[in-house]
Design an enzyme around this catalytic site. Sequence first.
Site, PDB file in Angstrom:
ATOM      1  N   LEU A  33      -2.311 -89.326 -57.959  1.00  0.00           N
ATOM      2  CA  LEU A  33      -3.402 -88.458 -57.645  1.00  0.00           C
ATOM      3  C   LEU A  33      -3.623 -89.987 -56.460  1.00  0.00           C
ATOM      4  O   LEU A  33      -3.596 -90.448 -56.210  1.00  0.00           O
ATOM      5  CB  LEU A  33      -4.166 -89.069 -58.851  1.00  0.00           C
ATOM      6  N   HIS A  34      -4.929 -88.807 -55.828  1.00  0.00           N
ATOM      7  CA  HIS A  34      -5.099 -89.128 -54.453  1.00  0.00           C
ATOM      8  C   HIS A  34      -6.398 -88.872 -54.299  1.00  0.00           C
ATOM      9  O   HIS A  34      -7.128 -88.883 -55.122  1.00  0.00           O
ATOM     10  CB  HIS A  34      -4.382 -88.991 -53.081  1.00  0.00           C
ATOM     11  N   HIS A  37      -7.169 -85.493 -55.177  1.00  0.00           N
ATOM     12  CA  HIS A  37      -7.068 -85.455 -55.813  1.00  0.00           C
ATOM     13  C   HIS A  37      -8.426 -85.474 -56.739  1.00  0.00           C
ATOM     14  O   HIS A  37      -9.812 -84.439 -57.521  1.00  0.00           O
ATOM     15  CB  HIS A  37      -6.423 -85.801 -57.112  1.00  0.00           C
ATOM     16  N   GLY A 149      -7.037 -76.960 -54.210  1.00  0.00           N
ATOM     17  CA  GLY A 149      -7.349 -77.335 -53.504  1.00  0.00           C
ATOM     18  C   GLY A 149      -7.325 -76.089 -52.556  1.00  0.00           C
ATOM     19  O   GLY A 149      -5.942 -75.734 -52.630  1.00  0.00           O
ATOM     20  N   GLN A 150      -7.419 -76.088 -50.768  1.00  0.00           N
ATOM     21  CA  GLN A 150      -7.465 -75.579 -49.854  1.00  0.00           C
ATOM     22  C   GLN A 150      -6.023 -75.260 -48.837  1.00  0.00           C
ATOM     23  O   GLN A 150      -5.637 -74.752 -48.681  1.00  0.00           O
ATOM     24  CB  GLN A 150      -8.557 -75.395 -48.613  1.00  0.00           C
ATOM     25  N   GLN A 155      -0.784 -71.026 -52.618  1.00  0.00           N
ATOM     26  CA  GLN A 155      -1.319 -71.090 -54.260  1.00  0.00           C
ATOM     27  C   GLN A 155      -2.680 -70.857 -54.576  1.00  0.00           C
ATOM     28  O   GLN A 155      -3.152 -69.810 -55.823  1.00  0.00           O
ATOM     29  CB  GLN A 155      -0.772 -72.862 -54.370  1.00  0.00           C
ATOM     30  N   SER A 187      -1.127 -85.989 -49.723  1.00  0.00           N
ATOM     31  CA  SER A 187      -0.182 -85.399 -50.183  1.00  0.00           C
ATOM     32  C   SER A 187       0.619 -85.999 -51.528  1.00  0.00           C
ATOM     33  O   SER A 187       0.917 -86.877 -50.560  1.00  0.00           O
ATOM     34  CB  SER A 187       0.685 -84.302 -49.399  1.00  0.00           C
ATOM     35  N   SER A 188       1.028 -85.519 -52.395  1.00  0.00           N
ATOM     36  CA  SER A 188       1.504 -86.914 -53.410  1.00  0.00           C
ATOM     37  C   SER A 188       2.759 -86.989 -52.446  1.00  0.00           C
ATOM     38  O   SER A 188       2.598 -88.146 -52.348  1.00  0.00           O
ATOM     39  CB  SER A 188       1.460 -86.610 -54.324  1.00  0.00           C
TER      40      SER A 188
HETATM   41  O1  PAF Z   1      -0.649 -78.066 -57.055  1.00  0.00           O
HETATM   42  C1  PAF Z   1      -0.210 -78.804 -57.634  1.00  0.00           C
HETATM   43  O2  PAF Z   1      -0.370 -79.730 -58.077  1.00  0.00           O
HETATM   44  C2  PAF Z   1       0.723 -77.493 -59.236  1.00  0.00           C
HETATM   45  O3  PAF Z   1       1.032 -76.440 -58.390  1.00  0.00           O
HETATM   46  C3  PAF Z   1      -0.199 -77.124 -60.248  1.00  0.00           C
HETATM   47  C4  PAF Z   1      -1.488 -76.179 -60.049  1.00  0.00           C
HETATM   48  C5  PAF Z   1      -0.776 -78.149 -61.207  1.00  0.00           C
HETATM   49  C6  PAF Z   1       0.532 -76.111 -61.243  1.00  0.00           C
HETATM   50  O4  PAF Z   1       1.633 -77.302 -61.247  1.00  0.00           O
END
Ligand code: PAF
Length: 286
Positions: A33-34, A37, A149-150, A155, A187-188
């Site tokens: 997480l950053h 998140h 997140g945008q 997604q 981003s991770s």
């Molecule tokens: O965005 C993400 O980190 C992933 O695609 C999610 C939404 C947690 C599904 O695994």
Amino acid sequence: MNTVKTVRELRAAVARARNEGKQIGLVPTMGNLHSGHAALVTTAAQQADFVVASIFVNPLQFGANEDLDTYPRTLAADQEKLLQAGCHLLFAPTVEEMYPNGMNGLTRVTAAQLSNELCGSRRPGHFDGVTTVVSKLFNMVQPDLAIFGQKDYQQLAVIRAMVQELNMPVQIISEPTVRAEDGLALSSRNGYLSEEQRAIAPALYQHLKAMSEAIRAGERDYPKLVSQHLEHLQALGFRPDYLEVRHALTLLPAQPSDRDVVILIAAFLGNTRLIDNVHLNLDSGL
Ligand code: PAF
């Protein structure tokens, strides 16, 4: 903040919160997480009384040659960040807990039509993996709202379509992209970048911004605009998967008359695939 690893414990904890009359907010993540998140959790905590975060590196959404094995797993540090951001319950299942019957022959949620475009055409099956795991999480937690997140613009669109088309009783809330001071979207996967690549990476956002300024100034020859910027990005060392101007809602190729557009990019820098986008509404000035 409690951490649970089984669906049974998760359901029991959520049921207790719901019996106390609490609204439930869900923040699905893959961990490492950053601050992006943390912003999702903070928003969830503002909008719901009980925040559940999940950490699950979902094998179903990774392609055969992708980074499933090397994806950073940093549970202890993540727990600390979730606690600070106001999370009440962390669900961190194993792959066996999430997919007890294995992944072959699994019942899946096939993502919307728009999942075959852009990242979907470069990462076949990726969005089916996302919609399947997100549906499972929705069924396990039955949240009132869920935050995404945008930065993962496509997604978000795919999940919104799934929720609408399958009548899922959950409100989807989106959170603006959080950026480093130099503009790089958090981003991770940024952790994979070498020092030299990290110095080049902010150019991605700089080019998106330059394109959005050109569009705002009246440029409507999108293919020309795209090819100019692609050329510059390639010269810097990026290997773009795509750079596209699309309609912000349908994600169809943008027409010169469209007023609500999004510029989306996915590009490799070395072995790291970075994505970003800039949304611009020509009527509202956003
Ligand atoms: O965005 C993400 O980190 C992933 O695609 C999610 C939404 C947690 C599904 O695994």
